[in-house]
Design an enzyme around this catalytic site. Structure first.
Site, short mmCIF file in Angstrom:
data_model
loop_
_atom_site.label_atom_id
_atom_site.label_comp_id
_atom_site.label_asym_id
_atom_site.label_seq_id
_atom_site.Cartn_x
_atom_site.Cartn_y
_atom_site.Cartn_z
N THR A 1 -3.42 4.26 2.75
CA THR A 1 -4.37 4.53 3.83
C THR A 1 -3.63 4.56 5.16
OG1 THR A 1 -6.07 3.34 2.59
CG2 THR A 1 -6.47 3.64 4.94
N VAL B 1 -12.83 -2.22 15.29
CA VAL B 1 -11.55 -1.65 15.72
C VAL B 1 -11.51 -0.13 15.50
CG1 VAL B 1 -9.07 -1.70 15.38
CG2 VAL B 1 -10.39 -3.79 15.15
N HIS C 1 11.70 -9.48 35.14
CA HIS C 1 10.77 -9.09 36.20
C HIS C 1 11.16 -7.71 36.73
CE1 HIS C 1 8.16 -9.46 39.70
NE2 HIS C 1 9.17 -9.01 40.44
C1 LIG Z 1 -8.48 4.76 10.69
C2 LIG Z 1 -7.73 3.50 10.32
C3 LIG Z 1 -6.85 2.97 11.23
C4 LIG Z 1 -6.13 1.82 10.91
N1 LIG Z 1 -5.25 1.33 11.83
C5 LIG Z 1 -4.55 0.22 11.54
C6 LIG Z 1 -3.60 -0.30 12.45
O1 LIG Z 1 -3.39 0.27 13.52
N2 LIG Z 1 -2.92 -1.41 12.11
C7 LIG Z 1 -3.13 -2.06 10.92
O2 LIG Z 1 -2.51 -3.09 10.67
N3 LIG Z 1 -4.02 -1.58 10.03
C8 LIG Z 1 -4.73 -0.46 10.30
N4 LIG Z 1 -5.59 0.03 9.37
C9 LIG Z 1 -5.75 -0.69 8.10
C10 LIG Z 1 -4.58 -0.37 7.16
O3 LIG Z 1 -4.56 1.01 6.92
C11 LIG Z 1 -4.73 -1.14 5.86
O4 LIG Z 1 -4.88 -2.51 6.13
C12 LIG Z 1 -3.52 -0.95 4.98
O5 LIG Z 1 -3.33 0.40 4.67
C13 LIG Z 1 -3.67 -1.75 3.68
O6 LIG Z 1 -2.57 -1.52 2.86
P1 LIG Z 1 -2.70 -1.63 1.27
O7 LIG Z 1 -1.34 -1.36 0.75
O8 LIG Z 1 -3.36 -2.91 0.91
O9 LIG Z 1 -3.71 -0.49 0.84
P2 LIG Z 1 -3.75 1.07 1.13
O10 LIG Z 1 -2.97 1.44 2.30
O11 LIG Z 1 -5.21 1.43 1.12
O12 LIG Z 1 -3.04 1.71 -0.12
C14 LIG Z 1 -3.57 1.66 -1.40
C15 LIG Z 1 -3.10 2.87 -2.16
O13 LIG Z 1 -3.42 2.66 -3.52
C16 LIG Z 1 -3.74 3.92 -4.10
N5 LIG Z 1 -4.52 3.64 -5.31
C17 LIG Z 1 -5.72 3.06 -5.42
N6 LIG Z 1 -6.06 2.90 -6.71
C18 LIG Z 1 -5.04 3.40 -7.42
C19 LIG Z 1 -4.79 3.53 -8.81
N7 LIG Z 1 -5.65 3.08 -9.72
N8 LIG Z 1 -3.63 4.12 -9.20
C20 LIG Z 1 -2.73 4.59 -8.29
N9 LIG Z 1 -2.91 4.48 -6.97
C21 LIG Z 1 -4.04 3.89 -6.54
C22 LIG Z 1 -4.53 4.62 -3.02
O14 LIG Z 1 -4.50 6.02 -3.21
C23 LIG Z 1 -3.78 4.17 -1.76
O15 LIG Z 1 -2.81 5.13 -1.40
C24 LIG Z 1 -6.32 1.19 9.65
C25 LIG Z 1 -7.20 1.74 8.72
C26 LIG Z 1 -7.91 2.89 9.05
C27 LIG Z 1 -8.85 3.47 8.03
#
Ligand SMILES: Cc1cc2nc3c(=O)[nH]c(=O)nc-3n(C[C@H](O)[C@H](O)[C@H](O)COP(=O)(O)OP(=O)(O)OC[C@H]3O[C@@H](n4cnc5c(N)ncnc54)[C@H](O)[C@@H]3O)c2cc1C
Length: 471
Positions: free
Chosen positions: A41, A189, A450
């Protein structure tokens, strides 16, 4: 013999940072990702594209909104939205390719497709079945499975996202035109960041929020000050309002809402509606039922060492409890791999900063005043306004303040909260001080360059003992 020591399902900041650390630790590792690109994401439809648009729209507004003119730079900018979107896409592409390179560099196998856990472990070995785009399936045998499947937008009952006129955050990152009007449902946010993007590009933005305040969970004083700043920028707020439905035509959306406390319903109209009421853990098709894991509202629950109730299955990032932030996912990933490798991985959940990348930014770490009051902790407050910070004054960015909270007896820093220019970068100094168990006096007596905006953090720390000096 299992093929792998670790198979990570999900290629976001949790998954890919975990894979890199596992590779560094010499674990034979595979990462499984279904969306066709690594980065999750965050890189594809979250942190990075939103920051690309925030940066570009900030430049546009500075050029068009009088900020440049005040500095003696007279320009008449013209919005080229396709180019703005193209540069965003280019940056995202470069970042996701960079992650792919890091997989190779760390000898991690990147397996494209959707992964599912296939039944209980047998003799310490579990199976992940990966279904590729062409329908073919590959079975991976592994000693450890790490669930890192992230989150998805929470739907709003009564409102159907079509990602044309009624969009979620992904849709709002790729609108085909700059709207004249936008309603944002949810004053969190994501809503305030993306609302800011389109506001700067010309939209009238109205934020509708169920609660009677913006940014729930953020220090109330900071949230209230931020709301005033956004109102000054032209944002309209409808707080304590419940959305009851939305109807979209080809050109507009009608949104119905009513006061949470009861009263007359009202209809608002806008070119687009962005629904940003939060995110929920994503576990669809993961095969959790085959190993007896039952997720709850917070996702797949683990003990404080990322272990689910099933030996060999671990969980990190948005799909488990805690703040849904990329750096939280990343830190959990590193700690989890270190634990798998028999080392002492750990995350300090008291020091996970949060930033809102608006203008001005909001940054926060540790306990809020609301938390400390509720817990009956005796604390001292030091505060410093950017109006009194020379660098902020020179740059004409004087909105906001920094607040440092310290234990009344020991002076140990318990939290810091700020709204102001670039506070998102500067909060890191408080994080480091807190990680070292630092006192407000440690920050107050540290020489700061500063003139910098970082001096506002030092002055706020000095304020804890009442010896703020700059004016
Ligand atoms: C618009 C927006 C802005 C954001 N801005 C910020 C920010 O500025 N700073 C910040 O810290 N956080 C931000 N976030 C939050 C941040 O994106 C998430 O906290 C972060 O991506 C979480 O990481 P993750 O690895 O847990 O999951 P994700 O990044 O969601 O990754 C999970 C991945 O798993 C894959 N997946 C799921 N199920 C399966 C499966 N069964 N098999 C194979 N692949 C699979 C998905 O396709 C996805 O690519 C933002 C979120 C959004 C929506």
């Amino acid at each position: 013999m299992a093929q792998y020591d670790v198979v990570i399902i999900g290629g976001g900041p949790g998954g890919y940072n975990g894979a890199i650390r596992a590779g560094q630790l010499g674990l034979k590792t595979a990462i499984v990702e279904g969306r066709g690109k690594l980065g999750g994401t965050c890189l594809n439809v979250g942190c990075m594209p939103s920051k690309a648009l925030l940066h570009a729209s900030e430049m546009f507004e500075a050029a068009s909104g009088g900020e440049f003119a005040k500095l003696g730079i007279e320009v008449k900018p013209k919005l080229n939205l396709p180019q703005m979107m193209a540069q965003k896409a280019e940056s995202v592409e470069a970042l996701t390719k960079g992650v792919e390179f890091l997989m190779k560099k760390n000898k991690v196998d990147y397996i494209k497709g959707w992964g599912r856990i296939d039944g209980p472990f047998s003799q310490g070995i579990g199976k992940v079945v990966v279904k590729a785009e062409d329908g073919s399936e590959t079975v991976l045998e592994t000693r450890n499975i790490v669930i890192a499947t992230g989150s998805e937008p929470t739907p709003l009952p009564g409102v159907t996202i079509d990602n044309k006129r009624i969009v979620d955050s992904t849709g709002a990152l790729s609108l085909p035109e700059a709207p004249k009007s936008l309603i944002v449902v949810g004053a969190g946010v994501i809503g305030l960041e993306l609302g800011s993007v389109w506001k700067r590009l010309g939209a009238e933005v109205t934020v509708v929020e169920f609660l009677d305040r913006i940014l729930p969970g953020t220090d109330t004083e900071v949230a209230n000050a931020f709301q005033k700043i956004l109102t000054k920028q032209g944002f309209k707020f409808k707080l304590a309002s419940k959305v009851t439905g939305a109807t979209a035509t080809d050109k507009q959306v009608q949104l119905t809402l009513e006061p949470v406390a009861g009263g007359d319903a009202e209809t608002l109209q806008a070119d687009y509606v962005l629904v940003a009421i939060g995110r929920r853990p994503y576990t669809q098709g993961l095969g959790l039922e085959t190993v007896g894991i039952v997720p709850d509202k917070r996702g797949v629950i683990a003990n404080d060492h990322y272990k689910t109730g099933v030996d060999g299955i671990w969980v990190i990032g948005d799909v488990t409890s805690g703040p849904m932030l990329a750096h939280k996912a990343e830190d959990e990933a590193v700690a989890c791999m270190e634990l798998i490798a028999g080392k002492a991985g750990h995350v300090n959940y008291d020091i996970i900063p949060g930033v809102i990348y608006t203008k001005p930014e909001v940054a926060t770490v540790g306990k809020t005043e609301d938390d400390l009051k509720a817990a009956g902790v005796a604390y001292k407050v030091g505060k410093f306004p950017f109006l009194a910070n020379s660098r902020a004054k020179i740059n004409h960015e004087t909105d906001g303040f920094v607040k440092v909270l310290a234990d009344a007896k020991t002076d140990r820093i318990l939290g810091a909260h700020a709204v102001g220019p670039n506070v998102g970068d500067m909060i890191a100094e408080i994080c480091v001080a807190m990680e070292f168990g630092g006192a407000s006096e440690d920050v107050a007596r540290t020489c700061h360059p500063h003139p910098t905006r970082a001096e506002a953090f030092r002055q706020a720390a000095m304020g804890v003992e009442g010896w703020t000096m700059q004016a």
